[in-house]
Write an enzyme that holds these catalytic residues in place. Structure first.
Site, PDB file in Angstrom:
ATOM      1  CB  SER A 136      -1.065   0.152   1.406  1.00  0.00           C
ATOM      2  OG  SER A 136      -1.403   1.073   1.768  1.00  0.00           O
ATOM      3  CE1 TYR A 149      -4.052  -2.242   5.390  1.00  0.00           C
ATOM      4  CE2 TYR A 149      -3.493   0.535   5.085  1.00  0.00           C
ATOM      5  CZ  TYR A 149      -3.778  -0.993   4.882  1.00  0.00           C
ATOM      6  OH  TYR A 149      -3.743  -1.035   2.912  1.00  0.00           O
TER       7      TYR A 149
HETATM    8  N1  LIG Z   1      -8.964  -1.133  -0.836  1.00  0.00           N
HETATM    9  C1  LIG Z   1      -7.949   0.340  -0.691  1.00  0.00           C
HETATM   10  O1  LIG Z   1      -7.921   1.628  -0.384  1.00  0.00           O
HETATM   11  C2  LIG Z   1      -5.890  -0.400  -0.391  1.00  0.00           C
HETATM   12  C3  LIG Z   1      -5.239   0.698  -0.486  1.00  0.00           C
HETATM   13  C4  LIG Z   1      -3.857   0.487  -0.567  1.00  0.00           C
HETATM   14  C5  LIG Z   1      -3.694  -1.263  -0.324  1.00  0.00           C
HETATM   15  N2  LIG Z   1      -4.716  -1.935  -0.309  1.00  0.00           N
HETATM   16  C6  LIG Z   1      -4.848  -3.728  -0.079  1.00  0.00           C
HETATM   17  O2  LIG Z   1      -5.066  -4.383  -0.790  1.00  0.00           O
HETATM   18  C7  LIG Z   1      -5.417  -5.866   0.107  1.00  0.00           C
HETATM   19  C8  LIG Z   1      -6.691  -5.961  -1.585  1.00  0.00           C
HETATM   20  O3  LIG Z   1      -7.733  -5.613  -0.875  1.00  0.00           O
HETATM   21  P1  LIG Z   1      -9.055  -4.363  -1.207  1.00  0.00           P
HETATM   22  O4  LIG Z   1      -8.532  -3.041  -1.215  1.00  0.00           O
HETATM   23  O5  LIG Z   1      -9.138  -5.567  -2.180  1.00  0.00           O
HETATM   24  O6  LIG Z   1     -10.402  -5.090  -0.339  1.00  0.00           O
HETATM   25  P2  LIG Z   1     -11.067  -6.300   0.250  1.00  0.00           P
HETATM   26  O7  LIG Z   1     -12.181  -6.209  -1.033  1.00  0.00           O
HETATM   27  O8  LIG Z   1     -12.366  -6.135   1.137  1.00  0.00           O
HETATM   28  O9  LIG Z   1     -11.444  -7.856   0.139  1.00  0.00           O
HETATM   29  C9  LIG Z   1     -10.023  -7.837   1.017  1.00  0.00           C
HETATM   30  C10 LIG Z   1      -9.718  -9.662   0.387  1.00  0.00           C
HETATM   31  O10 LIG Z   1      -9.289 -10.424   1.666  1.00  0.00           O
HETATM   32  C11 LIG Z   1      -9.950 -11.620   2.261  1.00  0.00           C
HETATM   33  N3  LIG Z   1      -9.615 -11.699   3.587  1.00  0.00           N
HETATM   34  C12 LIG Z   1      -9.827 -10.775   4.988  1.00  0.00           C
HETATM   35  N4  LIG Z   1      -9.801 -11.380   5.558  1.00  0.00           N
HETATM   36  C13 LIG Z   1      -9.206 -12.316   5.612  1.00  0.00           C
HETATM   37  C14 LIG Z   1      -9.118 -13.551   6.113  1.00  0.00           C
HETATM   38  N5  LIG Z   1      -9.037 -13.850   7.665  1.00  0.00           N
HETATM   39  N6  LIG Z   1      -8.862 -14.804   6.033  1.00  0.00           N
HETATM   40  C15 LIG Z   1      -8.372 -14.980   4.579  1.00  0.00           C
HETATM   41  N7  LIG Z   1      -8.745 -13.940   3.301  1.00  0.00           N
HETATM   42  C16 LIG Z   1      -9.372 -12.295   4.593  1.00  0.00           C
HETATM   43  C17 LIG Z   1     -12.002 -10.875   1.907  1.00  0.00           C
HETATM   44  O11 LIG Z   1     -12.168 -11.875   1.650  1.00  0.00           O
HETATM   45  P3  LIG Z   1     -13.078 -12.870   2.612  1.00  0.00           P
HETATM   46  O12 LIG Z   1     -13.463 -11.558   3.783  1.00  0.00           O
HETATM   47  O13 LIG Z   1     -14.118 -14.140   2.112  1.00  0.00           O
HETATM   48  O14 LIG Z   1     -12.237 -13.429   3.499  1.00  0.00           O
HETATM   49  C18 LIG Z   1     -11.107 -10.373   1.024  1.00  0.00           C
HETATM   50  O15 LIG Z   1     -11.351 -11.180  -1.035  1.00  0.00           O
HETATM   51  C19 LIG Z   1      -5.502  -5.632   1.290  1.00  0.00           C
HETATM   52  O16 LIG Z   1      -4.137  -6.492   1.535  1.00  0.00           O
HETATM   53  C20 LIG Z   1      -4.984  -3.911   1.388  1.00  0.00           C
HETATM   54  O17 LIG Z   1      -4.846  -4.436   2.702  1.00  0.00           O
HETATM   55  C21 LIG Z   1      -6.093  -2.210  -0.461  1.00  0.00           C
END
Ligand SMILES: NC(=O)c1ccc[n+]([C@@H]2O[C@H](COP(=O)([O-])OP(=O)(O)OC[C@H]3O[C@@H](n4cnc5c(N)ncnc54)[C@H](OP(=O)(O)O)[C@@H]3O)[C@@H](O)[C@H]2O)c1
Length: 254
Positions: A136, A149
């Site tokens: 991130s 985080y």
């Molecule tokens: N969106 C942003 O603004 C942003 C910015 C920078 C970095 N990121 C990073 O991008 C990555 C993906 O996040 P996203 O933005 O796509 O958010 P998201 O839509 O909330 O997706 C998160 C994914 O992680 C899975 N997950 C969460 N907790 C888990 C657990 N305990 N065990 C297994 N799987 C788990 C969720 O699936 P389940 O709920 O089905 O388990 C989901 O598939 C993350 O690492 C996040 O930190 C996001």
């Protein structure tokens, strides 16, 4: 032979976008997340690729061992690993539940590290082994109001850059995707929807494509969005205490 990609956090957001990109390029998939129904939907939606569904809570201590054992039993050989699963929480360190914060460290840091370790032998044998770790822009400075985080994402960046260097001789590339605010479920889970940072979030398909292209080209670190690039660069030159103050400001609610 058809290549196989393992994607954690495949059930929504960036992970689901990665699923679409790999499937389009004909990869077989191993999809991991907690929501089994969403993972089975992927299997139904992409009948032309072989999708292995492994529902697992990656914040649990034995999760990775169970996944690796299952993959061995099913004789699944891995060419690409996408460590994408993760979550954040807005609030002061003291005000947030400690169990939730420890789960976050386990998911964002420990399970990413452990899965990488156990899949490395396969990636080495693959001859075109690739790793994509999702960090991130939070990785570039301390983050008051999301202290744990931001620290987990600093780990992901540092670990990935070091690994990229170590694995050069093995022809394995390690790419680190550093998105800024992106439209996924992340913002509602982290409760950051109303912050200044998320007032201009990028579409998830655009961010995932940037990461996917960088992965396929074997690039190192990729920051999505011009504004985020400038922010990451500024964080490099600002004193850490000043960078932390700026991060605190952008995490304020509108
Ligand atoms: N969106 C942003 O603004 C942003 C910015 C920078 C970095 N990121 C990073 O991008 C990555 C993906 O996040 P996203 O933005 O796509 O958010 P998201 O839509 O909330 O997706 C998160 C994914 O992680 C899975 N997950 C969460 N907790 C888990 C657990 N305990 N065990 C297994 N799987 C788990 C969720 O699936 P389940 O709920 O089905 O388990 C989901 O598939 C993350 O690492 C996040 O930190 C996001």
């Amino acid at each position: 032979m058809t290549k196989t990609a393992v994607i954690t956090g495949a059930s929504s957001g960036l992970g689901l976008e990665f699923v679409k990109l790999f499937a389009k390029d004909g990869y077989n998939l191993v999809v991991i997340a907690r929501n089994e129904e969403k993972l089975l939907e992927i299997k139904r939606d992409f009948p032309y690729v072989d999708v292995t569904v492994i529902p697992k809570d990656l914040s649990k201590p034995d999760a990775i061992k169970e996944i690796v054992d299952e993959m061995k039993t099913r004789k699944i050989f891995v060419d690409v690993l996408v460590n994408n699963a993760g979550f954040g929480l807005l609030g002061s360190f003291e005000s947030l539940n400690i169990e939730q914060q420890l789960n976050m460290i386990h998911l964002n840091v420990s399970s990413l590290t452990e899965l990488t370790y156990h899949l490395l032998p396969d990636l080495k044998k693959s001859k075109s082994g690739k790793i994509l770790n999702v960090a991130s822009t939070a990785a570039f400075q301390p983050g008051p109001s999301m202290a744990v985080y931001y620290a987990t994402k600093s780990y992901v960046l540092s670990f990935s850059e070091a690994l990229a260097e170590e694995l050069k001789e093995d022809n394995i590339t390690v790419t680190t995707l550093c998105p800024g605010a992106t439209k996924t479920n992340f913002s509602s889970v982290a409760k950051v929807e109303n912050t200044k940072m998320f007032s201009n979030a990028m579409p998830s398909d655009v961010v995932a494509k940037k990461g996917y292209d960088a992965l396929m080209q074997g690039k190192g670190v990729v920051i999505t969005g011009g504004f985020n690039k400038v922010g990451a660069l500024a964080a490099k030159f600002l004193p850490r205490r000043t960078a932390a103050k700026v991060a605190k400001l952008v995490m304020k609610e509108n």
